[in-house]
Structures are given as C-alpha cells and as structure tokens.
Write an enzyme that holds these catalytic residues in place. Structure first.
Site, short mmCIF file in Angstrom:
data_model
loop_
_atom_site.label_atom_id
_atom_site.label_comp_id
_atom_site.label_asym_id
_atom_site.label_seq_id
_atom_site.Cartn_x
_atom_site.Cartn_y
_atom_site.Cartn_z
N ALA A 241 32.84 37.73 51.39
CA ALA A 241 33.56 37.52 52.64
C ALA A 241 34.24 38.84 52.99
CB ALA A 241 34.58 36.41 52.46
N GLY B 297 31.49 35.63 48.36
CA GLY B 297 30.85 34.81 49.39
C GLY B 297 29.36 35.10 49.52
N GLU C 256 27.84 33.02 46.97
CA GLU C 256 27.99 31.62 47.41
C GLU C 256 27.02 31.27 48.54
OE1 GLU C 256 32.24 32.41 47.83
OE2 GLU C 256 32.61 30.59 46.69
N GLU D 16 36.22 37.39 42.97
CA GLU D 16 37.44 37.09 43.75
C GLU D 16 38.71 37.21 42.93
OE1 GLU D 16 34.64 35.30 43.80
OE2 GLU D 16 34.15 34.69 45.86
#
Ligand code: CAA
Length: 259
Positions: A66, A110, A113, A133
C-alpha cells in the site's frame, strides 16, 4: 476507459490483462490505483468475450505494498470512518471469473495481499514475497494475516509477519503460496498460456470450480463437499457438459459455448 495508474489490454480476445503502472513507486497501491484496478476487473468480468484475467506489474515490482506516503498522515478517523482497504480493495473478491497474479520482483505488504486475493499466483524466479508492515508499526491490513497462514501454514506466516523478512520464489513455491515458478522472461508466456487454457473451457464449469475451491477456505469440510456436490450435479444441466463428454467419447476437441 483511460486509467492513470494501470494499463489494460486483451490477449487472444479472451484474456484481460491488467498491468499495475506506477513504476517509480514500485507500483505502490494508492487509493486511486485500487479504484482503477476495481473498475478494470469489473469491466473484464462483465465482458462476455473474456474468460480469465491476469494482474501483473513490472520486472522490479508486482507491488511493494500500500502507498506508505498516502497512509503516513492518516488518522484513525480517516481509516475507520472511510473504511480504508474495504472500500477499494475488496472489489476483487466480487469478481467471478478467474484472476491470475503474474508476479515478478517485489510483492510486499499490500502487494503480497493483492496477489493472494487472486485465484492463483505464477511467480518469476526473481519474485520476493513478504509482509513487512511490522517495520512500519502496523500489521497487514488487506487479509495478509488470514490468507498467508491458509496458504503457507502458521509457522511460516508468523515468521514472515513478525520478522518482516522476504521470501524468495523458491521458498514461496515450496510453502504453497505460488503454483508455479518460471524464469523471468517466461512469466507472461506462462500466465497467458494458463489464462487462454482456462478461457477455452466451459464458462460455467470454470465459475463453479472457482466458487467451490473458495468454499474450502470459508466453511467446514462437510459444507464445502456438499456445495461442490450440488454444483457438480448442476453442471449436468449445461450444454457444455454434453459437449465436453461427447467430444471425449468421439475423440475430437471440445468446442464449448458457455451454455
Ligand atoms: N509506498 C510508497 N512508496 C514506495 C513503496 C510503498 N509501499 N515502496 C517503495 N516506494 C517508493 C520509494 O519511496 C522510492 O521512492 P523515491 O524514489 O521517490 O524515493 C521508490 O519507490 C523506490 O524504492 P526504493 O528506493 O526503496 O527501492 P529499493 O530497491 O532500495 O527497495 C523495497 C525496495 C525493499 C521494496 C523498499 O522500497 C521497501 O521496503 N518498500 C516498502 C515495502 C513495505 O513496507 N510495504 C508494506 C506497505 S504497508 C501495507 O501494504 C499495508 C497493508 O497491508 C495494506
């Protein structure tokens, strides 16, 4: 449709290819990129000619996570009130046709993911997966703590989520995160081969197979087997089942009409 952070094209008139396109930021998944990705996936899903989709990045990065720059100043109110992640990232879960992740380079946070939200992952030999993260003072927020243990087991998922280390393609394949590893220069050829093959099968059988395998993650074994059995029964009502079996019996290639 004109997109800023992705590009789209079709291959063999049957496969929709979506390329994440923020190379300078290693394809960091900004909110706008995720909106565009959702729109592109929905458009291909609604296109009758398309039988399968591929999401890919570039040689250096599938996606490095992200967008940390965008997230850095978010408050709790921003993310909770606006339902960050759920709002833009969950579209992919509503896509009924198969989506393959063709991963080269970094698939982190992300990015890992997103790859795991796809139906399966084909990796180049330079791929690197991880959930770093923890190094940012947060945890995975797009399903990483849930999908990673289901794919690789608790021990390795804990290791990756708690240390933030990266796992290379060989380890990822051994652990069951990716279905195939190929040389970098063969990645798209391999993914396209799989996508074209899937697109050539009867659409209803393909949708049913995807739905049934996904059930394995979400319910009990007994419920999953019952769901599969009913879908299996239902496919005997399709013309494609008659065609597929008649073709086998008569030693000719099947021509599916998705009916
Ligand atoms: N968000 C925003 N920008 C990113 C980014 C990210 N996730 N990852 C890389 N970039 C940017 C860098 O800031 C850099 O930009 P500038 O050139 O403007 O400085 C550019 O991409 C190139 O990155 P590096 O110079 O760092 O490249 P490198 O080859 O030295 O290192 C890397 C590559 C190891 C992947 C490193 O970039 C990195 O650690 N990135 C962050 C990975 C990460 O922490 N991801 C998790 C994000 S949080 C998340 O995803 C939450 C969630 O679960 C939803």
């Amino acid at each position: 449709m004109a997109y800023e952070f992705i590009t789209t094209h079709t291959e063999g008139e049957k496969v929709g290819v979506i390329t994440l396109n923020r190379p300078k930021q290693l394809n960091a998944l900004s909110p706008q990129l995720m909106v565009e990705l959702g729109q592109a996936l929905k458009a291909f899903d609604a296109d009758e000619a398309i039988g399968c989709m591929i999401i890919t990045g570039n040689e250096k990065a599938f996606a490095a996570g992200a967008d940390i720059g965008a997230m850095a100043t978010y408050s709790f109110a921003d993310v909770y009130r606006d339902d960050y992640i759920t709002r833009d990232w969950e579209t992919i879960r509503t896509i009924r046709k198969p989506v393959i992740a063709a991963v080269s380079g970094f698939a982190l946070g992300g990015g890992c993911e997103l790859a795991m939200m796809c139906d399966f992952i084909i990796a180049a030999d330079n791929a690197k997966f991880g959930q770093p993260e923890i190094k940012l003072g947060i945890i995975p927020g797009a399903g990483g703590t849930q999908r990673l243990p289901r794919a690789v087991g608790k021990a390795k998922a804990m290791d990756l989520a708690l240390t933030g280390r990266m796992m290379d393609a060989t380890e990822a394949e051994r652990a069951g995160l990716v279905s195939r590893v190929v040389p970098l220069d063969k990645l798209m050829e391999e993914a396209l081969g799989a996508a074209l093959m899937i697109s050539g099968y009867g659409r209803m059988a393909v949708l049913a197979a995807k739905e049934c395998v996904n059930r394995a993650y979400e319910g009990t074994l007994a419920d999953g087997v019952m769901f599969e059995r009913r879908m299996f029964h239902a496919l005997f009502a399709t013309a494609d089942q008659k065609e597929g079996m008649d073709a086998f019996v008569n030693k000719r290639p099947a021509v599916f009409k998705h009916q």
